[in-house]
Every structure is written in C-alpha cells, then in structure tokens.
Write an enzyme that holds these catalytic residues in place. Structure first.
Site, PDB file in Angstrom:
ATOM      1  N   GLU A 151     -37.905 -91.582  78.122  1.00  0.00           N
ATOM      2  CA  GLU A 151     -37.616 -91.664  76.686  1.00  0.00           C
ATOM      3  C   GLU A 151     -37.506 -93.089  76.168  1.00  0.00           C
ATOM      4  OE1 GLU A 151     -33.536 -91.472  78.616  1.00  0.00           O
ATOM      5  OE2 GLU A 151     -35.484 -90.516  78.935  1.00  0.00           O
ATOM      6  N   TYR A 177     -36.806 -87.945  82.394  1.00  0.00           N
ATOM      7  CA  TYR A 177     -35.952 -88.138  81.222  1.00  0.00           C
ATOM      8  C   TYR A 177     -34.525 -88.305  81.726  1.00  0.00           C
ATOM      9  CZ  TYR A 177     -39.729 -86.430  78.178  1.00  0.00           C
ATOM     10  OH  TYR A 177     -40.913 -86.275  77.513  1.00  0.00           O
ATOM     11  N   ARG A 197     -39.873 -76.126  83.669  1.00  0.00           N
ATOM     12  CA  ARG A 197     -40.881 -77.173  83.768  1.00  0.00           C
ATOM     13  C   ARG A 197     -40.815 -77.795  85.158  1.00  0.00           C
ATOM     14  NH1 ARG A 197     -39.288 -80.695  78.568  1.00  0.00           N
ATOM     15  NH2 ARG A 197     -37.229 -79.971  79.235  1.00  0.00           N
ATOM     16  N   ASP A 204     -29.110 -84.031  73.525  1.00  0.00           N
ATOM     17  CA  ASP A 204     -28.947 -84.695  74.815  1.00  0.00           C
ATOM     18  C   ASP A 204     -28.685 -86.194  74.655  1.00  0.00           C
ATOM     19  OD1 ASP A 204     -31.529 -85.181  73.927  1.00  0.00           O
ATOM     20  OD2 ASP A 204     -32.500 -84.218  75.631  1.00  0.00           O
ATOM     21  N   HIS A 224     -31.704 -89.914  79.588  1.00  0.00           N
ATOM     22  CA  HIS A 224     -30.747 -89.757  78.485  1.00  0.00           C
ATOM     23  C   HIS A 224     -29.351 -90.247  78.888  1.00  0.00           C
ATOM     24  CE1 HIS A 224     -33.721 -87.686  76.102  1.00  0.00           C
ATOM     25  NE2 HIS A 224     -33.908 -86.794  77.040  1.00  0.00           N
ATOM     26  N   VAL A 235     -33.665 -87.001  64.477  1.00  0.00           N
ATOM     27  CA  VAL A 235     -33.536 -88.455  64.573  1.00  0.00           C
ATOM     28  C   VAL A 235     -33.289 -88.835  66.027  1.00  0.00           C
ATOM     29  CG1 VAL A 235     -32.120 -90.449  63.963  1.00  0.00           C
ATOM     30  CG2 VAL A 235     -32.673 -88.728  62.235  1.00  0.00           C
ATOM     31  N   LEU A 236     -34.036 -89.816  66.521  1.00  0.00           N
ATOM     32  CA  LEU A 236     -33.828 -90.311  67.876  1.00  0.00           C
ATOM     33  C   LEU A 236     -33.923 -91.822  67.877  1.00  0.00           C
ATOM     34  CD1 LEU A 236     -33.549 -89.750  70.971  1.00  0.00           C
ATOM     35  CD2 LEU A 236     -36.035 -89.968  71.073  1.00  0.00           C
TER      36      LEU A 236
END
Length: 374
Positions: A116, A92, A15, A268, A94, A237-238
């Site tokens: 995020e 992102y 990406r 991550d 994390h 789940v986040l």
C-alpha cells in the site's frame, strides 16, 4: 531464493499471494517456491496447478521457513512465531493502525515491504490500485444489499422507480476507490455526490461521468450536509501509510435516518467514521450505531478472491521477481520498491507509519549507505 506462499488466515480471506502464473514467473527466474497446501483453493487454484507451475507444496512451517514470504493481508498474531531475522514479508501491512505487528517486525529484524505504500513513477499506487477498484465497486454493491429491510436497512432501492426518488449515495474521496464506487452507483441509478479536497480532481470526475454526478469540495460543512441527506455513505479516503482522518463525526452519524448505511473502506487504516469502532468480518459484517448500519469489513475484496487474486498477482509479481533476483538492498534502487519498505533491520522506515504510531523514524536511504549494507 526460497519463497513461501502461505494460506491466508483472516476470516473468509480466500485470496492467495500468487496465482500459478505468478509462481511460474518466480520459478522460471531460478527460485524455489513453496506453496502451503490448499492455499489457493478459495481462489480456484488446486495444488496440482501450483505443482504444474513449478512449485512445491508444503506445510505451514516449511512455507514460513523461507527467505521471502508473499502474502495478501498482514500477518496475524498466530503467524508472528514464524518471523525470523532478514526475512522479507511482501504483502499489505497497514502498520499505521497496528502497533503490535510493527513491534514484532522490528524486534525480529524482518524487512516488511508493504504493497500500500509503494509509489509508482507517476506518483500512483500501483499495488493498491487493483484492490481499490474492487473495494470501490463492491462498496456500493454491499451498501445496496444492507439498505434492504431484511438486512437492517431502511428498505430503500437505490435506483428508485418512476415516481419514487432515487437513493442518495455520498462518496467521500474522489480517488480510485471513489471513482469506482461512483461508477457502480450511477449504474444502479442512484443520485451520486462525490466530495474531494482537490478541485481539479472534481472537475475531472465531472468530465469522466459526463455530468451524471454532483461534486462538492470536501470540508466539514459539505460533509455534514451530504452525510445527513445520504442513504448510503462510502468512505473512500486513503493516505498511504498513515491513519485515516476521522472526517465523519459521531454527530454527523446521529443526523442520518435510521437504516441508512455507511461503508468504511479504509477501516484497516483506522477508518474514516468516528463510529467505526471495530473492523468486522465477512461472517459478521455489520453493526448498528445510532440506528445506522456500519459495514466495516477490513478485507472487502476477499469476497471475490478469484478476481482479486488475479488482479493483485499481475501487479505484485514483477516487483517480487526483482526483489528475489537482486535481494532487497539492490532492489531498492527501484524507487517503487524502496517506498514499500516499512521496516528494515529493526528500523521503522516509513515516515507516515512512524508519525501515526509516534515511533522513531529512520531514513532507509541513510541506512543503506552504511558499510554493512553497501
């Protein structure tokens, strides 16, 4: 403002931080954009396409010598050397599972804006949404692949055939990721169960899927039973900015049949399974724990970079343009952008990250009220 778009360095991460349309938006707003040579090739974008969009093509050092960096994944250690004070890194991040990167951003006074944790006006996560859709859909696709016997699976077809049972898919988490995983699992003909802590969300999912799924409240007893009976478990789940809770214990994994598969999407952020001991790569995506195949790739959407880049760039660019036009201080009047700021001038400004890493938290609103920032 000079904006740099580097090539991603994580394994099989093809990406790129902006597609040519996104670059055009930035250039038309009066900014200089430098794209690292061949950064977009994996997503199908040539250097000439970026030049046609108004970008310059440069070497890695030129790209990182920019006021703002737009990426997809968090910087890796070899990129820390390029950090500089007051630089904005928009990607992102994390950070909850990455103390080293957090420390480097703080030490270098880098402003880290994390996709995020950016919260939209409706309480949604607009920059996480497109990748959540892709990760959820791919989770079942790769899970079905690794259920095949040549890939260490139990040799089971999710759809079954007439007279033979369907494969059982358990999805833990009924948000965007879980809903998209269910959509693909149903399409494959699997027997699907979704667990979530929100009864209203479960009722909504039953309506969406017209009763084609089973729903259960997410608690230890229901998770244990569903995991034991499952052929494929998708962790979906986040908690934005925070370490993912370990909802599936080692004993639950031991209870599964050998050759079953688990896909830990939030790896991550630390992962949902106690047996998720490491993030894997697209080159070496799985390992066995108690005979169960664990797929713990940290950049699942990187396998479909063209789709993922287009989807991501369309969501990130409006905020990128606003940051570039107004500067980070003024842009933080936009609450969505403000919620994305995880580090600022040596302070950790995301409470969930600070809590996860046991580090001091500083309220961004209070920092921005100081005379030097007003």
């Amino acid at each position: 403002m000079q904006i740099g778009i580097p090539r991603e360095l994580k394994n099989r991460e093809e990406r790129v931080g902006a597609d040519p349309n996104g670059v055009s938006e930035l250039v038309n707003s009066g900014h200089t954009v430098i794209v690292e040579e061949d950064a977009g090739l994996g997503s199908g974008y040539t250097n000439q396409q970026y030049i046609n969009a108004g970008a310059q093509i440069g070497a890695v050092g030129d790209v990182w010598n920019s006021e703002m960096i737009i990426k997809v994944k968090e910087p890796i250690e070899s990129e820390y050397q390029y950090f500089k004070p007051d630089q904005i890194i928009y990607t992102y991040l994390h950070l909850a599972a990455n103390e080293r990167l957090t420390a480097e951003l703080l030490k270098k006074n880098v402003t880290g804006v994390a996709y995020e944790t950016m919260v939209g006006p409706k309480g949604d996560l607009p920059l996480l949404f497109p990748m959540s859709e892709i990760a959820g859909r791919m989770a079942v696709q790769v899970g079905a692949h690794f259920l095949e016997e040549p890939h260490q699976g139990k040799g089971l077809l999710l759809s079954g055939v007439p007279g033979v049972r369907k494969g059982k898919v358990t999805i833990i988490g009924g948000g965007t990721v879980g809903m998209n995983a269910a959509q693909i699992a149903i399409g494959m003909g699997a027997d699907v169960t979704i667990l979530d802590i929100n009864a209203n969300r479960l009722a909504e999912l039953e309506r969406i899927f017209n009763g084609k799924i089973h729903t259960l409240m997410s608690n230890q007893q229901n998770i244990a039973k569903s995991v034991k009976e499952a052929d494929l478990v998708v962790g979906a789940v986040l908690i934005p900015g925070a370490v993912t809770p370990k909802l599936v214990t080692e004993d639950m994994i031991k209870s599964m049949e050998p050759g079953s598969v688990v896909v830990d999407i939030p790896i991550d952020q630390g992962g949902l399974f106690e047996t998720s001991i490491k993030a894997t790569t697209h080159d070496d995506p799985v390992y066995l724990s108690y005979g169960v195949v664990h797929y713990t790739v940290a950049n699942i959407p990187g396998a479909v970079p063209r789709t993922a880049t287009e989807a991501l760039s369309s969501q990130t660019m409006p905020y990128a343009v606003k940051i570039a036009n107004e500067g980070i201080v003024n842009a933080c009047a936009n609450k969505t952008i403000a919620t994305g700021v995880n580090t600022y001038h040596g302070s950790l400004t995301e409470a969930a990250v600070a809590d996860s890493l046991k580090m001091p938290f500083a309220d961004l609103r209070e920092i921005l009220l100081k005379p030097e920032f007003s």
